[in-house]
Design a protein around this motif. Structure first.
Motif, mmCIF file in Angstrom:
data_model
loop_
_atom_site.group_PDB
_atom_site.id
_atom_site.type_symbol
_atom_site.label_atom_id
_atom_site.label_comp_id
_atom_site.label_asym_id
_atom_site.label_seq_id
_atom_site.Cartn_x
_atom_site.Cartn_y
_atom_site.Cartn_z
ATOM 1 N N ARG A 101 46.779 56.075 66.588
ATOM 2 C CA ARG A 101 46.142 54.910 67.233
ATOM 3 C C ARG A 101 44.895 54.491 66.456
ATOM 4 O O ARG A 101 44.173 53.593 66.887
ATOM 5 C CB ARG A 101 45.806 55.226 68.688
ATOM 6 N N ILE A 102 44.626 55.188 65.372
ATOM 7 C CA ILE A 102 43.575 54.749 64.446
ATOM 8 C C ILE A 102 44.339 54.235 63.237
ATOM 9 O O ILE A 102 44.883 55.013 62.459
ATOM 10 C CB ILE A 102 42.658 55.928 64.048
ATOM 11 N N LEU A 103 44.422 52.935 63.105
ATOM 12 C CA LEU A 103 45.243 52.405 62.010
ATOM 13 C C LEU A 103 44.492 52.623 60.705
ATOM 14 O O LEU A 103 43.299 52.367 60.604
ATOM 15 C CB LEU A 103 45.531 50.921 62.229
ATOM 16 N N GLY A 104 45.231 53.110 59.699
ATOM 17 C CA GLY A 104 44.568 53.412 58.428
ATOM 18 C C GLY A 104 44.049 54.836 58.437
ATOM 19 O O GLY A 104 44.530 55.682 59.211
ATOM 20 N N ASP A 105 43.076 55.094 57.588
ATOM 21 C CA ASP A 105 42.631 56.483 57.442
ATOM 22 C C ASP A 105 41.761 56.916 58.627
ATOM 23 O O ASP A 105 41.257 56.086 59.388
ATOM 24 C CB ASP A 105 41.894 56.688 56.109
ATOM 25 N N ILE A 106 41.626 58.235 58.736
ATOM 26 C CA ILE A 106 40.967 58.790 59.930
ATOM 27 C C ILE A 106 39.671 59.491 59.546
ATOM 28 O O ILE A 106 39.641 60.288 58.603
ATOM 29 C CB ILE A 106 41.921 59.790 60.613
ATOM 30 N N THR A 107 38.612 59.186 60.271
ATOM 31 C CA THR A 107 37.348 59.921 60.082
ATOM 32 C C THR A 107 36.900 60.383 61.469
ATOM 33 O O THR A 107 37.347 59.840 62.483
ATOM 34 C CB THR A 107 36.246 59.016 59.494
ATOM 35 N N SER A 108 35.986 61.359 61.483
ATOM 36 C CA SER A 108 35.550 61.838 62.796
ATOM 37 C C SER A 108 34.797 60.740 63.544
ATOM 38 O O SER A 108 34.844 60.674 64.771
ATOM 39 C CB SER A 108 34.718 63.113 62.667
ATOM 40 N N GLU A 109 34.133 59.836 62.818
ATOM 41 C CA GLU A 109 33.428 58.739 63.474
ATOM 42 C C GLU A 109 34.421 57.795 64.169
ATOM 43 O O GLU A 109 34.209 57.366 65.306
ATOM 44 C CB GLU A 109 32.587 57.979 62.425
ATOM 45 N N LYS A 110 35.524 57.510 63.502
ATOM 46 C CA LYS A 110 36.542 56.638 64.117
ATOM 47 C C LYS A 110 37.146 57.318 65.350
ATOM 48 O O LYS A 110 37.420 56.671 66.363
ATOM 49 C CB LYS A 110 37.645 56.307 63.115
ATOM 50 N N GLY A 114 46.683 53.112 76.459
ATOM 51 C CA GLY A 114 45.781 53.689 75.464
ATOM 52 C C GLY A 114 45.105 52.582 74.680
ATOM 53 O O GLY A 114 45.398 51.392 74.863
ATOM 54 N N ALA A 115 44.195 52.987 73.824
ATOM 55 C CA ALA A 115 43.476 52.016 73.001
ATOM 56 C C ALA A 115 43.801 52.273 71.537
ATOM 57 O O ALA A 115 44.131 53.390 71.153
ATOM 58 C CB ALA A 115 41.986 52.157 73.248
ATOM 59 N N ILE A 116 43.713 51.211 70.754
ATOM 60 C CA ILE A 116 44.037 51.312 69.325
ATOM 61 C C ILE A 116 42.843 50.782 68.539
ATOM 62 O O ILE A 116 42.309 49.708 68.860
ATOM 63 C CB ILE A 116 45.298 50.469 68.989
ATOM 64 N N LEU A 117 42.443 51.534 67.530
ATOM 65 C CA LEU A 117 41.327 51.100 66.692
ATOM 66 C C LEU A 117 41.894 50.387 65.473
ATOM 67 O O LEU A 117 42.638 50.979 64.690
ATOM 68 C CB LEU A 117 40.495 52.315 66.265
ATOM 69 N N LEU A 118 41.561 49.099 65.348
ATOM 70 C CA LEU A 118 42.167 48.304 64.275
ATOM 71 C C LEU A 118 41.358 48.425 62.979
ATOM 72 O O LEU A 118 40.141 48.604 63.022
ATOM 73 C CB LEU A 118 42.264 46.838 64.713
ATOM 74 N N PRO A 119 42.026 48.258 61.852
ATOM 75 C CA PRO A 119 41.329 48.424 60.576
ATOM 76 C C PRO A 119 40.675 47.127 60.119
ATOM 77 O O PRO A 119 40.701 46.800 58.942
ATOM 78 C CB PRO A 119 42.462 48.837 59.633
ATOM 79 N N VAL A 120 40.137 46.369 61.063
ATOM 80 C CA VAL A 120 39.452 45.120 60.683
ATOM 81 C C VAL A 120 38.093 45.066 61.384
ATOM 82 O O VAL A 120 37.922 45.598 62.478
ATOM 83 C CB VAL A 120 40.247 43.849 61.099
ATOM 84 N N ASN A 121 37.157 44.399 60.720
ATOM 85 C CA ASN A 121 35.880 44.117 61.368
ATOM 86 C C ASN A 121 35.860 42.641 61.728
ATOM 87 O O ASN A 121 36.511 41.827 61.071
ATOM 88 C CB ASN A 121 34.729 44.403 60.412
ATOM 89 N N ILE A 169 55.751 50.829 71.220
ATOM 90 C CA ILE A 169 54.624 51.103 72.113
ATOM 91 C C ILE A 169 53.389 51.428 71.274
ATOM 92 O O ILE A 169 52.331 50.825 71.431
ATOM 93 C CB ILE A 169 54.964 52.248 73.093
ATOM 94 N N GLU A 170 53.522 52.392 70.377
ATOM 95 C CA GLU A 170 52.426 52.710 69.464
ATOM 96 C C GLU A 170 52.390 51.666 68.352
ATOM 97 O O GLU A 170 53.397 51.021 68.075
ATOM 98 C CB GLU A 170 52.623 54.107 68.858
ATOM 99 N N TRP A 171 51.228 51.561 67.708
ATOM 100 C CA TRP A 171 51.122 50.595 66.614
ATOM 101 C C TRP A 171 51.519 51.220 65.272
ATOM 102 O O TRP A 171 51.648 50.535 64.283
ATOM 103 C CB TRP A 171 49.682 50.053 66.529
#
Ligand code: XMP
Length: 511
Positions: A397-406, A434-441, A508-510
């Motif tokens: 649900r964290i699109l792209g790479d994963i960091t502890s901050e994300k 659930g929530a998804i963190l997108l790789p865009v600002n 369902i998942e991205w």
């Protein structure tokens, strides 16, 4: 072994699982077996149901099993293809139908006072789905009911307890389908309705004790319903010889590791919590591809689990929370491709080198039965009602790479969303959220300041099995409140969107 089993012979119909569901709803135990693997222990089965099939009986490739040890020997109900199969090989005639025979139809009884139709009224709605039709009944066939387009909609064989129906009693559109199954199984076949969660628990506990004896068993708890119920059943059977391992992969929901671990301990389970967050996050570093992320998590999970299992001296068994739909899929007539699609969903599959024997206490029951069994053993309602959560957790649900901050950001957002659903009484109306963190600002404004921060998506779906799903029409006020709360409280997020895609064509998942 259950006393009153019903055998469902599967000819490959998409509805076969539904037949089993309906039979179980009648508190009758049943098993599905593929038509080409008729079980040897036929004596254990009190009645047999033949399923439908996408095939035509007239084709050489269609299922044509030898039923000589079944037909006439025990009560038999043949559904759709099954009914055609009986006719085709016993002096009847099956041919392509001239009119479209798909969808709703209404029964009209030909034979009065037939016990097969007890408590079912003339005109009862049934569901048809077939392209061949039975033109002539088999030898000794007695017509019981017709519909407008299908003359031979139900028949029986004189001198046998053999019944056949062209329609599908297992689908909800057949209004009296369950009653019909009850009429056949209970009144005609004399099967008793003794299959209950309590009887399942008693028999399973006994069976597990016989099978496992004094051996030690290892089980990986996930926080989900299946592994929890499996653990409680095993605990009932073998007590402290069950060693549970609950791994924190650092990708669980906010505070889930500590709260669920506490809950497990409170249930008296012999559980060891292993916080391997760092190990997982290190291995994931720099990975963006969803499948690569899944593989990394699967690999590290096995390493961590194996390390822990090795510390349990003389562990002989690995327990898994496998449930009946997974089993059916892997042994079904059509088994194979669809079984592979799902395999990636089960993080923690057994690596060969572990050399442990497998025990799967839930392998013969469906998801809602797992919940009923859990409730009958006193497992907390909230735990049993939890939404499904993927094995790789927030990583997909964290699109792209994963960091502890994300991970931190997403945990905060997810917690606001999920807690909000609970507070507003919406949680149980949703199958999964659930929530998804997108790789865009995106650009925003806070006070007089321009911001350039993360976008999150919220997803809430209704579904029965995750195979198809639709987005939930959450109230605007709820979405408004949740969005404000997220943007005001989660540093790093300045925009919230709501996912309004159904599955298919979306998933369902991205990732
Ligand atoms: P999709 O995204 O395929 O999801 O529509 C259907 C259901 O499967 C879950 N899911 C997973 N579960 N490991 C899991 O244990 C996975 O890799 C995985 N991917 C999807 C998803 O949460 C939904 O319930």
């Amino acid at each position: 072994m259950q006393q009153h089993n019903v055998l469902i012979l599967d000819f490959g119909s998409q509805y076969t699982q539904l037949i089993a569901r309906r039979v179980r709803e009648l508190n009758i135990y049943c098993e599905i077996h593929p038509y080409n693997k008729i079980p040897n222990n036929l004596n254990d089965f009190k009645a047999v149901i033949l399923s439908g099939s996408p095939s035509s009986v007239r084709s050489d490739q269609a299922p044509h099993p030898d039923l000589s040890e079944i037909r006439g020997m025990k009560p038999l109900l043949a559904v759709c293809y099954g009914a055609q199969y009986l006719a085709h090989f016993s002096g009847g005639l099956v041919a392509p139908s001239n009119t479209r025979e798909y969808g709703r139809a209404n029964l009209s009884f030909v034979k009065e006072n037939e016990s097969f139709f007890t408590n079912i009224s003339e005109g009862s709605q049934v569901w048809m789905s077939h392209s061949d039709t039975i033109k002539d009944l088999p030898t000794n066939g007695v017509l019981l009911a017709s519909t407008h387009d299908v003359k031979n909609a139900a028949y029986k064989i004189e001198g046998e307890t053999t019944y056949a129906i062209q329609f599908h009693p297992e689908v909800y559109h057949s209004t009296d389908g369950k009653q019909l199954l009850e009429n056949f199984l209970v009144n005609i076949a004399g099967v008793s309705q003794t299959w209950t969660p309590d009887s399942f628990v008693d028999e399973t506990v006994k069976g597990l004790q016989d099978k496992i004896g004094e051996d030690k068993v290892v089980l990986g708890l996930s926080g989900g319903v299946d592994s929890t119920v499996a653990a409680v059943l095993l605990h009932k059977a073998i007590g402290k010889n069950l060693h549970c391992i609950f791994v924190n992969n650092g990708l669980l929901r906010k505070d889930e590791y500590t709260s669920v671990l506490k809950q497990y301990e409170g249930m008296g389970l012999n559980v060891k919590g292993v916080d391997a967050s760092e190990r997982f996050l290190n291995d994931l570093a720099g990975l963006s591809d969803p499948e690569a992320k899944r593989k990394s998590i699967g690999k590290v999970f096995i390493e961590v689990f194996d390390d822990e299992a090795n510390q349990i001296e003389n562990a002989k068994w690995l327990a898994q929370g496998t449930i009946y739909p997974d089993v059916i899929e892997s042994v079904s007539v059509n088994g194979g491709p669809s079984a592979t699609i799902k395999s990636h969903h089960n993080v923690g599959g057994l690596p060969d080198f572990m050399k442990l024997k497998i025990v799967e206490p839930l392998r013969m029951i469906f998801k809602d039965e797992v919940r009923r069994v859990g409730a009958s053993m006193g497992i907390d309602k909230e735990l049993l009602g939890r939404h499904p959560f993927p094995g790789p957790g927030l990583a997909i649900r964290i699109l792209g790479d994963i960091t502890s901050e994300k991970v931190r950001i997403l945990q905060e957002v997810d917690a606001i969303f999920i807690n909000g659903l609970r507070e507003d009484g919406l949680y149980d109306k949703v199958w999964q959220a659930g929530a998804i963190l997108l790789p865009v600002n995106s650009v925003g404004v806070m006070g007089d300041e321009r911001t350039y921060e993360k976008v999150v998506a919220l997803r809430a779906v209704e579904s029965t099995d995750g195979m198809t799903a639709d987005w939930v029409n959450l109230p605007y006020e709820f979405l408004q409140k949740t969005s404000n709360k997220i943007i005001n409280n989660v540093k790093g997020v300045n925009r919230v969107v709501y996912d309004i895609s159904s599955k298919p064509p979306a998933t369902i998942e991205w990732e």
